[in-house]
Enzyme design. Structure first.
Site, PDB file in Angstrom:
ATOM      1  N   PRO A  88     -21.442 -14.427   0.385  1.00 24.97           N
ATOM      2  CA  PRO A  88     -20.913 -14.989  -0.693  1.00 24.97           C
ATOM      3  C   PRO A  88     -20.208 -16.472  -0.207  1.00 24.97           C
ATOM      4  O   PRO A  88     -19.535 -16.782  -1.663  1.00 24.97           O
ATOM      5  CB  PRO A  88     -20.671 -13.927  -1.448  1.00 24.97           C
ATOM      6  CG  PRO A  88     -20.385 -12.269  -0.406  1.00 24.97           C
ATOM      7  CD  PRO A  88     -21.405 -13.530   0.473  1.00 24.97           C
ATOM      8  N   GLU A 116     -20.394  -2.968   4.219  1.00 24.73           N
ATOM      9  CA  GLU A 116     -18.943  -4.351   3.759  1.00 24.73           C
ATOM     10  C   GLU A 116     -19.404  -5.638   4.267  1.00 24.73           C
ATOM     11  O   GLU A 116     -18.787  -6.052   3.768  1.00 24.73           O
ATOM     12  CB  GLU A 116     -17.382  -3.590   4.130  1.00 24.73           C
ATOM     13  CG  GLU A 116     -16.661  -3.655   3.519  1.00 24.73           C
ATOM     14  CD  GLU A 116     -16.721  -3.524   1.921  1.00 24.73           C
ATOM     15  OE1 GLU A 116     -17.134  -2.699   1.528  1.00 24.73           O
ATOM     16  OE2 GLU A 116     -16.126  -4.537   1.052  1.00 24.73           O
ATOM     17  N   ARG A 154     -41.315 -23.812  -0.948  1.00 22.14           N
ATOM     18  CA  ARG A 154     -42.317 -24.929  -1.108  1.00 22.14           C
ATOM     19  C   ARG A 154     -41.953 -25.960  -1.425  1.00 22.14           C
ATOM     20  O   ARG A 154     -42.516 -26.903  -1.628  1.00 22.14           O
ATOM     21  CB  ARG A 154     -42.437 -24.020  -2.490  1.00 22.14           C
ATOM     22  CG  ARG A 154     -41.001 -24.258  -3.318  1.00 22.14           C
ATOM     23  CD  ARG A 154     -40.797 -23.569  -4.441  1.00 22.14           C
ATOM     24  NE  ARG A 154     -41.113 -23.934  -5.264  1.00 22.14           N
ATOM     25  CZ  ARG A 154     -41.218 -25.615  -6.566  1.00 22.14           C
ATOM     26  NH1 ARG A 154     -39.816 -25.860  -5.661  1.00 22.14           N
ATOM     27  NH2 ARG A 154     -41.235 -26.039  -7.319  1.00 22.14           N
ATOM     28  N   ASP A 169     -41.083 -30.578 -10.400  1.00 22.64           N
ATOM     29  CA  ASP A 169     -40.405 -30.015 -11.249  1.00 22.64           C
ATOM     30  C   ASP A 169     -38.872 -30.319 -10.974  1.00 22.64           C
ATOM     31  O   ASP A 169     -38.151 -31.189 -10.921  1.00 22.64           O
ATOM     32  CB  ASP A 169     -40.599 -28.120 -10.407  1.00 22.64           C
ATOM     33  CG  ASP A 169     -39.867 -28.735  -9.325  1.00 22.64           C
ATOM     34  OD1 ASP A 169     -40.887 -27.941  -8.771  1.00 22.64           O
ATOM     35  OD2 ASP A 169     -39.159 -29.335  -8.731  1.00 22.64           O
TER      36      ASP A 169
HETATM   37  C1  4GS Z   1     -24.737 -13.039  -0.991  1.00 20.34           C
HETATM   38  C2  4GS Z   1     -24.819 -14.188  -1.534  1.00 20.34           C
HETATM   39  C3  4GS Z   1     -24.417 -11.934  -0.998  1.00 20.34           C
HETATM   40  C4  4GS Z   1     -22.233  -9.105   0.245  1.00 20.34           C
HETATM   41  C5  4GS Z   1     -24.399  -8.422   1.566  1.00 20.34           C
HETATM   42  C6  4GS Z   1     -21.962  -8.023   1.311  1.00 20.34           C
HETATM   43  C7  4GS Z   1     -23.516  -7.282   1.525  1.00 20.34           C
HETATM   44  C8  4GS Z   1     -23.644  -9.691   0.169  1.00 20.34           C
HETATM   45  N1  4GS Z   1     -25.486 -13.290   0.834  1.00 20.34           N
HETATM   46  N2  4GS Z   1     -25.569 -15.222  -0.887  1.00 20.34           N
HETATM   47  N3  4GS Z   1     -22.476  -7.414   1.611  1.00 20.34           N
HETATM   48  N4  4GS Z   1     -24.160 -14.102  -3.089  1.00 20.34           N
HETATM   49  N5  4GS Z   1     -24.418 -10.657   0.287  1.00 20.34           N
HETATM   50  O1  4GS Z   1     -23.717 -10.990  -1.854  1.00 20.34           O
HETATM   51  O2  4GS Z   1     -25.821 -14.948   0.165  1.00 20.34           O
END
Ligand code: 4GS
Length: 245
Positions: A88, A116, A154, A169
């Site tokens: 993230p 984690e 795709r 699209d």
């Molecule tokens: C994401 C996300 C995600 C983060 C995986 C905490 C487990 C997790 N990965 N985009 N540890 N949003 N990964 O939440 O790519």
């Protein structure tokens, strides 16, 4: 598109890739996806992939060595691969990123984390790009890797049976899609817009473009700042504004 996925849950990928458009693309070898079980690259009897965090705190951290060995097995040549970690904290994926990845000629190696976090040295020494599918926290990188592989695959020529559908699209045009209808002509007192039954292809094209612009103005006006509108688009937008007042 040639890619590798490194995960402790290979079955998730086998299930998704056995169905639908991607299942067929894999069968026809239009794309190649190799799934690697991270535990196959552990060396202890318990096939351990995680350990306690230095410095303490909650949650486990994924050990670096299995990732290094798995990537080495997937694609030993550094120049021949692009290692992408799902995270993230990475760059947010949009259609432009999907298009860029669809033009990648190197193998794309996706690292899927659980727990984690992954040991920082994996990012430092192995990962080329960190990418995110959105601002929320998943339990693992697997779904994020699937989302990206799906969106990229795709775009590969031949993967969608109909060559036009990828271009037509939502988003490839940079704006939202117009409303779609199929039979029956009236369903639960809701008729299909007359123009779609008219057979007048110019009128149908204009109606669709106008409805796409209407939705985009209503829901995602910021998208309009990113594309070049035609003279016809400006005319349709001013019609929409007049209808509003
Ligand atoms: C994401 C996300 C995600 C983060 C995986 C905490 C487990 C997790 N990965 N985009 N540890 N949003 N990964 O939440 O790519």
């Amino acid at each position: 598109m040639k890619c590798d996925v490194i995960t402790i849950f290979p079955e998730i990928f086998h299930a998704y890739f056995s169905e639908g458009v991607l299942g067929r693309a894999l069968q026809r070898e239009l794309i190649e996806v190799r799934i690697h079980d991270l535990r196959d690259y552990t060396t202890d009897k318990h096939r351990t992939v995680d350990d306690y965090p230095y410095g303490g705190g909650a949650g486990m951290v994924m050990k670096p060595e299995p990732f290094f060995d798995a990537v080495e097995a997937a694609c030993p040549e550094r120049a021949g691969r692009r290692v992408i970690m799902l995270n993230p904290a990475g760059k947010k994926v949009d259609q432009d990123v999907a298009e860029e990845l669809s033009r990648e000629t190197r193998r794309i190696v996706f690292l899927c984390g659980r727990y984690e976090a992954i040991d920082e040295r994996v990012k430092i020494a192995l990962v080329d790009d960190e990418i995110s599918i959105g601002d929320y926290i998943l339990t693992g990188g697997e779904l994020a890797a699937l989302v990206i592989i799906d969106a990229v695959a795709r775009l590969i020529p031949g993967v969608l049976g109909d060559e036009r559908s990828a271009e037509e699209d939502s988003f490839s045009s940079g704006i939202l899609d117009y409303p779609h209808f199929t039979r029956p002509p009236v369903f639960m007192d809701m008729p299909v817009p007359e123009v779609l039954l008219s057979g007048n292809h110019r009128e149908i094209r204009l109606w669709r473009r106008k409805e796409a612009l209407r939705r985009t103005l209503e829901r995602r006006p910021e998208l309009l700042d990113r594309i070049r509108l035609s003279d016809e688009d400006y005319r349709l937008v001013s019609e929409l504004r007049r209808e509003e007042s």
